[in-house]
Every structure is written in structure tokens, then in C-alpha cells.
Design a protein around this motif. Structure first.
Motif, short mmCIF file in Angstrom:
data_model
loop_
_atom_site.label_atom_id
_atom_site.label_comp_id
_atom_site.label_asym_id
_atom_site.label_seq_id
_atom_site.Cartn_x
_atom_site.Cartn_y
_atom_site.Cartn_z
N THR A 143 -12.86 7.93 0.51
CA THR A 143 -12.92 7.22 -0.62
C THR A 143 -12.36 8.04 -1.74
N GLN A 144 -11.24 7.62 -2.64
CA GLN A 144 -10.73 8.27 -3.55
C GLN A 144 -11.22 7.88 -4.82
N PHE A 145 -11.33 8.90 -5.79
CA PHE A 145 -11.48 8.55 -6.95
C PHE A 145 -10.14 8.52 -7.82
N GLU A 146 -9.85 7.25 -8.01
CA GLU A 146 -8.35 6.93 -8.56
C GLU A 146 -8.40 6.82 -9.97
N VAL A 147 -7.59 7.48 -10.70
CA VAL A 147 -7.41 7.39 -11.94
C VAL A 147 -5.89 7.41 -12.33
N THR A 151 0.97 -1.06 -0.04
CA THR A 151 -0.06 -0.07 0.07
C THR A 151 0.95 1.40 0.02
N ASP A 152 0.43 2.47 0.00
CA ASP A 152 1.01 3.39 -0.20
C ASP A 152 1.49 3.70 1.10
N PRO A 153 3.02 4.30 1.28
CA PRO A 153 3.44 4.31 2.69
C PRO A 153 3.18 5.76 3.05
N GLN A 160 -4.04 2.29 2.16
CA GLN A 160 -3.87 3.78 2.39
C GLN A 160 -4.09 4.40 1.20
N SER A 161 -3.43 3.81 -0.07
CA SER A 161 -4.12 4.26 -1.27
C SER A 161 -3.62 2.98 -2.35
N MET A 162 -4.42 3.17 -3.29
CA MET A 162 -4.08 1.99 -4.30
C MET A 162 -3.06 2.34 -5.30
N ILE A 163 -2.21 3.17 -5.29
CA ILE A 163 -1.29 3.74 -6.09
C ILE A 163 -0.76 2.25 -6.57
N VAL A 164 0.03 1.50 -5.95
CA VAL A 164 0.84 0.48 -6.24
C VAL A 164 -0.14 -0.39 -7.41
N GLN A 165 -1.11 -0.56 -6.98
CA GLN A 165 -2.29 -1.69 -7.65
C GLN A 165 -2.36 -0.91 -9.12
N LYS A 166 -2.84 0.45 -9.06
CA LYS A 166 -3.05 1.40 -10.26
C LYS A 166 -1.76 0.96 -11.26
N ARG A 167 -0.40 1.24 -10.78
CA ARG A 167 0.64 1.03 -11.72
C ARG A 167 0.55 -0.32 -12.12
N ALA A 184 0.69 8.03 -15.68
CA ALA A 184 0.51 9.53 -14.82
C ALA A 184 -1.04 9.15 -14.33
N GLY A 185 -1.15 9.68 -13.20
CA GLY A 185 -2.63 9.61 -12.66
C GLY A 185 -2.82 10.52 -11.33
N ALA A 186 -4.00 10.17 -10.47
CA ALA A 186 -4.36 10.95 -9.64
C ALA A 186 -5.45 10.50 -9.00
N GLY A 187 -5.83 10.98 -7.58
CA GLY A 187 -6.94 10.55 -6.80
C GLY A 187 -7.55 11.65 -6.36
N LEU A 188 -8.94 11.67 -6.66
CA LEU A 188 -9.62 12.84 -5.76
C LEU A 188 -10.52 12.36 -4.78
N ILE A 226 -7.06 16.81 -4.72
CA ILE A 226 -6.61 16.15 -5.68
C ILE A 226 -4.95 15.69 -5.30
N SER A 227 -4.31 14.49 -5.40
CA SER A 227 -2.99 14.42 -5.73
C SER A 227 -2.71 13.35 -6.59
N GLY A 228 -1.61 13.65 -7.30
CA GLY A 228 -1.27 12.68 -8.29
C GLY A 228 0.20 12.88 -8.99
N ALA A 229 0.53 12.37 -9.95
CA ALA A 229 2.08 12.52 -10.60
C ALA A 229 2.18 11.86 -12.01
N GLU A 230 3.28 12.07 -12.61
CA GLU A 230 3.95 11.19 -13.42
C GLU A 230 4.71 10.18 -12.28
N ARG A 231 5.00 9.22 -13.21
CA ARG A 231 5.57 8.13 -12.15
C ARG A 231 6.82 7.55 -12.40
N GLU A 232 7.56 7.20 -11.27
CA GLU A 232 8.88 6.17 -11.64
C GLU A 232 8.58 5.02 -12.28
N1 ASP Z 1 -4.08 8.73 -5.23
C1 ASP Z 1 -2.76 9.48 -5.10
C2 ASP Z 1 -2.04 9.44 -6.65
O1 ASP Z 1 -2.56 8.90 -7.55
C3 ASP Z 1 -1.98 9.12 -4.01
C4 ASP Z 1 -2.39 9.65 -2.81
O2 ASP Z 1 -3.31 9.09 -2.31
O3 ASP Z 1 -2.03 10.72 -2.37
O4 ASP Z 1 -0.98 9.77 -6.67
#
Ligand code: ASP
Ligand code: MG
Length: 315
Positions: free
Chosen positions: A124-128, A54-56, A82-89, A280-284, A238-244
């Protein structure tokens, strides 16, 4: 604040018309954002809750976690999400290249965050996430989701807005983009709160040093990540990023942050094989966004079962 908490926790009485109006607005917003992304060919994925990955949430200037919930199931250690960032990637690397998820997150925030009006221990985050996308692709998508859902609520739920006494303005895209370093220089550490009180439309803020998975430009040191800050003091939504995506870089950053590599095994295995796609993505934060649209005084006002830090209700 106290009165609002008690009102929110009075679950033995029928909901008042304010709460019902908020729930109707939330339904409308979810309908629009889901419809818009389905029209664009996104896959709608379902969430997972218990995972080894999960998200650290660390390091992050906003970090305020009192406890990470780790439990043992079937002899294995897992954490609540804590967030599905790893699963999304992983997902956008293995098949569906454009995804969204309505993802419940558990973040046991420190109790003093009850007073911010913005924090919850479950939300709940709306994750993209989109394979090969860049920062501006994500900006355009969320700008559309925000303006379209605002317009929908104004047009179809004006009665509910009236009940809430909410005079809502539709923001004008594209939203302005600011650098975190400039805001910090001008407003100090509390730049996020300060700027949120001043701006009239939402703004993007880029270049925020934080978790290992956000892309850091090796030449400029720039973090290619972003937050969207709402006006009227509603803050970050919203938080998000281009990814490593490169193995060596991921390993170096995990070590830099003092994180266990074993918690990110699939991510690292894919990266090592060259199979982890750049994305790249983000969660709202859905509750925060609905609170802003509804003009709520506390984000917990949006929840049928409020999850205010430090206050555990009977249901
Ligand atoms: N959902 C965010 C992202 O896509 C991470 C976070 O939960 O802040 O980067
Ligand atoms: Mg954030």
C-alpha cells in the motif's frame, strides 16, 4: 530468511507479540500521517484498483515486474493498479487540489526479489499530490510526516519498541539532498543499497531518469524527481516528482518509452485542453516505512497476510 517466511505464513496460530507490536505501530503511524494532512486541508480520496490507466513502472532503473495483470471486464481491457499516478494527476486538475490516498498496488515482482527483504507483490502506498506544488513543498510535507510519526511511536508505543528490541532515532529535518548522478559515480549501479547502509538519517535523491510523467527540464535535461532513502539498509521508501503537464511533451515521452497513448487518454485529453495542472507529489510505501520504524527483518513481517514475491499463501 526462510525461517521468517515460514513464521510469517503460520496463519493457524494466534499472532505472536512481535507481530502485534508491529500492527500497533502501524496503526499509530497511519493515525498521525492522516491527521497531519487533514489538518492541512487535504482531501482524503479512496482508491481504485481496476483501470485502463496505471503506472507503466517503465522505464525505471528499479524495474523488475514479471507480469502485468490485464483482464477483461464488460468487454473492456483493464489492469490492476501499479500506482495511482494518473488518477492523482487527473484529480488535482479537476477539483480537490491537495489529496492523499491509501492506495493498494499490485506489482508482480520477479521471484528473486523475495531475498531483498524490501519487495512485496501487494503493498500500500500513501499517495500525495498537490496542484502547483514544487519539489521542496513535497520534501517538507514528508519530512514532517516521518519525524512526527517517529516521535509519536517513541512517545506512545515505547513498550512495543521494547518488545521489538528497536532503538529508534528521530531524524533531523531538513533531510540532505543528493544528486543521483553523483551517487552513481561514487557507488556504481547499486548506489541505492550502498548509500542506504551508510547514512544516519533519511536522504533525498533527485534526478532519476524514469517514467514519462516525471518532469524533465528541457534546458538542463534534469529530472525534477526524487526518492527518499532510509538508513540502516531499509532503502527507498518514497518516490515522487514534479510532473509533466504539457501535451506535446507527454506525447513525445510516451512515444520515446514505447507506451500506448490509448492507456492515458484522459490525461492526454486534459493536457491538450490545457486543463492538466502542474503538480508535484509522491508515494510512501507504508509497509517499508513501518518495517523501518519497527526494525523488521523483512518487509513482509509487517503484513498480516505476507505478499512475498514468488510465495502465494493460502489466504
Ligand atoms: N507514487 C509515485 C509518485 O507519486 C510513483 C511510484 O509509485 O513510484 O510518483
Ligand atoms: Mg520507487
Amino acid at each position: 530468511m526462510r525461517r521468517l517466511m515460514l513464521k510469517g505464513l503460520d496463519l493457524r496460530k494466534p499472532m505472536n507479540e512481535r507481530k502485534l507490536a508491529i500492527l500497533k505501530i502501524q496503526t499509530g503511524i497511519l493515525k498521525i500521517i492522516v491527521e497531519k494532512l487533514l489538518e492541512k486541508g487535504f482531501y482524503w480520496m479512496l482508491p481504485v484498483i481496476l483501470s485502463k490507466s496505471t503506472d507503466p513502472l517503465w522505464p525505471d532503473p528499479d524495474f523488475s515486474i514479471e507480469k502485468k495483470i490485464e483482464i477483461e471486464i464488460y468487454g473492456e481491457k483493464v489492469s490492476t493498479m501499479q500506482s495511482m499516478i494518473v488518477q492523482k494527476r487527473v484529480l488535482v486538475s479537476l477539483g480537490p487540489e491537495k489529496i492523499f490516498i491509501l492506495s493498494p498496488n499490485i506489482r508482480i515482482e520477479k521471484r528473486d526479489r523475495a531475498a531483498t527483504g524490501k519487495h512485496l507483490y501487494e503493498f500500500t502506498q500513501f499517495e500525495v499530490e498537490i496542484a502547483y506544488a514544487k519539489m521542496h513543498d513535497i520534501f517538507r510535507i514528508y519530512e514532517e510526516l516521518i519525524t512526527e510519526s517517529t516521535e509519536y511511536v517513541k512517545k506512545n508505543l515505547s513498550h512495543e519498541l521494547e518488545i521489538l528490541g528497536r532503538d529508534l532515532k528521530t531524524p533531523q529535518p531538513p533531510f540532505k539532498v543528493y544528486k543521483r548522478s553523483e551517487l552513481e559515480e561514487r557507488y556504481g549501479n547499486s548506489w541505492q543499497d550502498e548509500i542506504s547502509k551508510i547514512v544516519e538519517d533519511p536522504i533525498w535523491v533527485t534526478g532519476i531518469p524514469r517514467q514519462f510523467y516525471d518532469y524533465e527540464d528541457p534546458e538542463t535535461g534534469e529530472w525534477r524527481n526524487y526518492d527518499l532513502i532510509l538508513p540502516e539498509g531499509y532503502g527507498e521508501v518514497i518516490s515522487g516528482a514534479e510532473r509533466e503537464y504539457e501535451y506535446e511533451k507527454l506525447v513525445k515521452k510516451l512515444e520515446r518509452d514505447g507506451l500506448e497513448k490509448s492507456s492515458y487518454k484522459i490525461l492526454l485529453d486534459l493536457a491538450k485542453e490545457g486543463l492538466l495542472k502542474p503538480s508535484a507529489g509522491a508515494g510512501l510505501g507504508i509497509e517499508r516505512f513501518v518495517a523501518y520504524i519497527a526494525g523488521a527483518a523483512h518487509v513482509a513481517e509487517v503484513q498480516p497476510f505476507p505478499r512475498i514475491p514468488g510465495i502465494v499463501p493460502d489466504i
